[in-house]
Scaffold this active site. Structure first.
Site, PDB file in Angstrom:
ATOM      1  N   ASP A   1       0.857  -1.187   0.000  1.00 34.05           N
ATOM      2  CA  ASP A   1       0.000   0.000   0.000  1.00 34.05           C
ATOM      3  C   ASP A   1       0.890   1.232   0.000  1.00 34.05           C
ATOM      4  O   ASP A   1       1.718   1.419   0.896  1.00 34.05           O
ATOM      5  CB  ASP A   1      -0.880  -0.014   1.250  1.00 34.05           C
ATOM      6  CG  ASP A   1      -2.255   0.579   1.000  1.00 34.05           C
ATOM      7  OD1 ASP A   1      -2.318   1.650   0.377  1.00 34.05           O
ATOM      8  OD2 ASP A   1      -3.249  -0.024   1.429  1.00 34.05           O
TER       9      ASP A   1
ATOM     10  N   ASP B   1      -2.816   4.787  -2.645  1.00 33.98           N
ATOM     11  CA  ASP B   1      -3.814   5.479  -1.837  1.00 33.98           C
ATOM     12  C   ASP B   1      -4.124   6.869  -2.407  1.00 33.98           C
ATOM     13  O   ASP B   1      -3.235   7.562  -2.903  1.00 33.98           O
ATOM     14  CB  ASP B   1      -3.260   5.617  -0.410  1.00 33.98           C
ATOM     15  CG  ASP B   1      -4.264   6.131   0.588  1.00 33.98           C
ATOM     16  OD1 ASP B   1      -5.298   5.476   0.774  1.00 33.98           O
ATOM     17  OD2 ASP B   1      -4.010   7.202   1.185  1.00 33.98           O
TER      18      ASP B   1
ATOM     19  N   GLU C   1      -6.695   4.245  -5.761  1.00 31.36           N
ATOM     20  CA  GLU C   1      -7.929   4.575  -5.046  1.00 31.36           C
ATOM     21  C   GLU C   1      -8.463   5.889  -5.605  1.00 31.36           C
ATOM     22  O   GLU C   1      -7.883   6.945  -5.378  1.00 31.36           O
ATOM     23  CB  GLU C   1      -7.646   4.709  -3.547  1.00 31.36           C
ATOM     24  CG  GLU C   1      -8.884   5.029  -2.737  1.00 31.36           C
ATOM     25  CD  GLU C   1      -8.571   5.396  -1.309  1.00 31.36           C
ATOM     26  OE1 GLU C   1      -9.415   5.125  -0.426  1.00 31.36           O
ATOM     27  OE2 GLU C   1      -7.499   5.970  -1.049  1.00 31.36           O
TER      28      GLU C   1
ATOM     29  N   HIS D   1     -10.920  -2.181   3.828  1.00 25.47           N
ATOM     30  CA  HIS D   1     -10.644  -1.768   5.206  1.00 25.47           C
ATOM     31  C   HIS D   1     -11.387  -0.510   5.621  1.00 25.47           C
ATOM     32  O   HIS D   1     -11.337  -0.125   6.794  1.00 25.47           O
ATOM     33  CB  HIS D   1      -9.145  -1.525   5.364  1.00 25.47           C
ATOM     34  CG  HIS D   1      -8.632  -0.411   4.505  1.00 25.47           C
ATOM     35  ND1 HIS D   1      -8.590  -0.500   3.132  1.00 25.47           N
ATOM     36  CD2 HIS D   1      -8.169   0.819   4.812  1.00 25.47           C
ATOM     37  CE1 HIS D   1      -8.120   0.626   2.639  1.00 25.47           C
ATOM     38  NE2 HIS D   1      -7.858   1.451   3.635  1.00 25.47           N
ATOM     39  N   ASP D   2     -12.063   0.153   4.702  1.00 26.01           N
ATOM     40  CA  ASP D   2     -12.718   1.432   4.975  1.00 26.01           C
ATOM     41  C   ASP D   2     -14.239   1.340   5.040  1.00 26.01           C
ATOM     42  O   ASP D   2     -14.907   2.375   5.064  1.00 26.01           O
ATOM     43  CB  ASP D   2     -12.340   2.457   3.893  1.00 26.01           C
ATOM     44  CG  ASP D   2     -10.968   3.070   4.115  1.00 26.01           C
ATOM     45  OD1 ASP D   2     -10.483   3.044   5.259  1.00 26.01           O
ATOM     46  OD2 ASP D   2     -10.376   3.567   3.143  1.00 26.01           O
TER      47      ASP D   2
END
Length: 604
Positions: free
Chosen positions: A110, A217, A274, A351-352
């Protein structure tokens, strides 16, 4: 695989590996604790690679593991070339890379480069003085003053975690920009020296060690509008206003991402970005066009954001949605690449967000939980694009128990949004936020992974030390599901095998939605090229039909939907088990099926 599949005439051996791959996101703090400190770690992950390989995973994506003060669970990096000690060491990363590669698997990390931690040495230098060489590596602006002479931030922008996007630095008498927490200052991508440092110290460093790419990200937030003007007032009750138009898809963003591509290309590294606040396919396509040479894939969030309120002030005010809304958004993001040189991703967890079975399925009884989790698996595995699973999705892991109170939420976003609701003294808003968090909060996905049925779920040896509380739920673990053909886990394993075997239809095929207004059942046709045992290419069609209710529902006319004679149709898969299976012409509660017009002469 000896045979080939085709997508619009393109042979499989000419497609990059990542298109037909299944990626699996590991949230390392919650995956497997190897040293009994209550915090998951890299040795723990290494010990479970064989489990992931057996599941059918081709590539592991590891959420941030770099040195960090953990103000936002590692999305605040203080050193990109060191590993946060509770996770392990850089040698553990090397061992993880080797373990994956020995099994024919890939590993991506990430990459968080919109911002750093305030403790990163770059920012420490930047804030040391206005004349420091790294001052311009971050975004600094002087204050404004109101009519009364009171100091005010440079703009009225509201951040993602509530409050202003600007924090005052007393030492240098200026504000710095942070779209997220004040401990996460934004890097200044307008500075070429900054960009080169990012490329060298965060990308090339890890690519040289053998990682296979990055999940990137906040990838469309690097280019801000540089006028730094106020956003329109949309919330009269707040001094700070939502302003994503000021920092998403900015004027130089495609230039910056093409530079990233030039860094990754010599390593043949995969990139998945993302992509926030970009609900228009026309804006998304330039990011993922092969000719544009920017990103391989992006995550677009329209589907996974269903149920969320306004992204900023009302994000956790839950908004119920209909099946037809879910269908329409899925169709939109399935079809946007057709006739282009672009590519899509498939996902319903990360994860969000809250757990998929708690949001899109039914957890009211164990039977409905199992049925709906298996149907969600069928839905995801039959969609076009690269499939991403999130840890525990394959077990049907659920949200926190309803009995847990707000004190169990640890995520900075949840804590800040609830504190903001409390500060409003509006009881309706407080209760609505609490309800929304119980469905949507990021903490739900961060509960420890469930390896077995003991009190510590195999995550650690002492639940009292676990960084997050461990729910006491039976039947949702690897131990309880492995080898049980009726389980969610075994159904995921079956569907991943089916998806790969018939990838010409399910991975690369076109998507046609049927009966879009039906609020009970969901049906669509997948169509693509397959190869017969004698090597001939043929077009294959599959009908996916799912019941998203607790009532029995009539089955569509299968042969009519597939456009073939009844004797030419074949039931490939049903999610139902034994006595709960629906009749020939109806679906049982939460049952999903796949029918096709091709038979055993197909080989992949």
């Amino acid at each position: 695989m000896g045979s080939l599949c085709f997508n619009d005439g393109v042979q499989d051996d000419r497609q990059p590996w990542w298109k037909a791959a299944t990626f699996y996101q590991v949230y390392p703090a919650s995956f497997k604790d190897s040293n009994d400190d209550g915090w998951g770690d890299l040795p723990g992950l290494i010990s479970k690679v064989d489990y992931l390989h057996g599941l059918g995973v081709d590539c592991i994506w590891v959420s941030p593991i770099f040195e960090s003060p953990q103000k936002d669970m590692g999305y605040d990096v203080s050193d990109y070339q060191k590993i946060y000690a509770p996770y392990g060491t850089i040698e553990d990363v090397d061992a993880l890379i080797q373990t994956c590669h020995e099994r024919g698997m890939k590993l991506i990390l990430d990459l968080v480069v919109n911002h750093t931690s305030a403790e990163h040495e770059w920012f420490q230098e930047s804030r040391s003085s206005r004349t420091n060489p790294k001052r311009d590596w971050y975004i600094w602006k002087p204050p404004r003053y109101d009519a009364g002479g009171n100091r005010q931030p440079p703009t009225n922008w509201r951040g993602y975690f509530a409050g202003s996007t600007w924090t005052w630095d007393e030492h240098t008498q200026e504000y710095y920009l942070h779209l997220y927490a004040s401990e996460q200052p934004d890097l200044n991508w307008e500075n070429a020296e900054t960009r080169e440092a990012i490329y060298e110290e965060t990308m090339r460093f890890w690519l040289r060690r053998g990682v296979d790419g990055f999940r990137i990200d906040t990838v469309n937030k690097y280019s801000k509008r540089t006028e730094y003007i106020d956003a329109a007032v949309t919330d009269k009750n707040s001094p700070y206003q939502a302003a994503p138009e000021m920092w998403c898809n900015g004027p130089r963003i495609h230039e910056f991402i093409r530079e990233i591509n030039q860094v990754l290309a010599p390593f043949s590294a995969v990139s998945v970005g993302e992509l926030s606040n970009t609900p228009d396919p026309k804006q998304v396509l330039p990011y993922v066009s092969t000719r544009a040479r920017e990103l391989d894939m992006v995550f677009e969030f329209s589907v996974i954001r269903l149920g969320n309120g306004d992204l900023f002030t009302g994000k956790y005010i839950y908004k119920p949605f209909t099946l037809s809304q879910l269908k329409a958004l899925t169709e939109k993001w399935q079809c946007f690449i057709e006739g282009t040189d672009s590519w899509a991703t498939v996902f319903c967890e990360n994860h969000d967000n809250g757990r998929a079975v708690s949001r899109f399925g039914d957890t009211s009884t164990p039977e409905l939980w199992r049925a709906s989790a298996r149907t969600i698996a069928l839905w995801q595995a039959t969609l076009t694009g690269t499939l991403f699973l999130y840890q525990g999705q394959e077990l049907g892991m659920t949200n926190m128990p309803a009995s847990w109170d707000i004190s169990h939420y640890q995520d900075v976003e949840a804590v800040n949004f609830f504190a903001e609701a409390v500060a409003s003294r509006n009881e309706q808003r407080i209760q609505a936020t609490k309800h929304g968090l119980s469905i949507l909060a990021r903490d739900h996905a961060r509960l420890p992974f469930r390896w077995n049925e003991d009190d510590n779920v195999g995550f650690t040896t002492d639940s009292a030390k676990s960084w997050m509380r461990i729910p006491r739920e039976k039947g949702i673990s690897v131990e309880s599901q492995l080898g049980d053909r009726t389980s969610v886990l075994e159904f995921y394993r079956e569907m991943l095998r089916l998806r790969k075997r018939f990838q010409g239809v399910f991975v690369f095929g076109t998507h046609t939605l049927l009966d879009r207004e039906n609020e009970s059942t969901w049906a669509y046709i997948k169509e693509g090229f397959l190869t017969t045992k004698d090597g001939h290419r043929m077009r294959g069609r599959a009908l996916v039909v799912m019941n998203f209710t607790v009532e029995r529902a009539p089955l569509v006319d299968v042969s009519a939907a597939l456009g073939c004679a009844p004797e030419s149709t074949r039931l490939m898969v049903t999610t139902a088990c034994g006595a709960v299976r629906g009749a020939k012409d109806e679906l049982s509660a939460w049952e999903g099926r796949i029918y096709c017009d091709f038979g055993p002469e197909i080989c992949i």
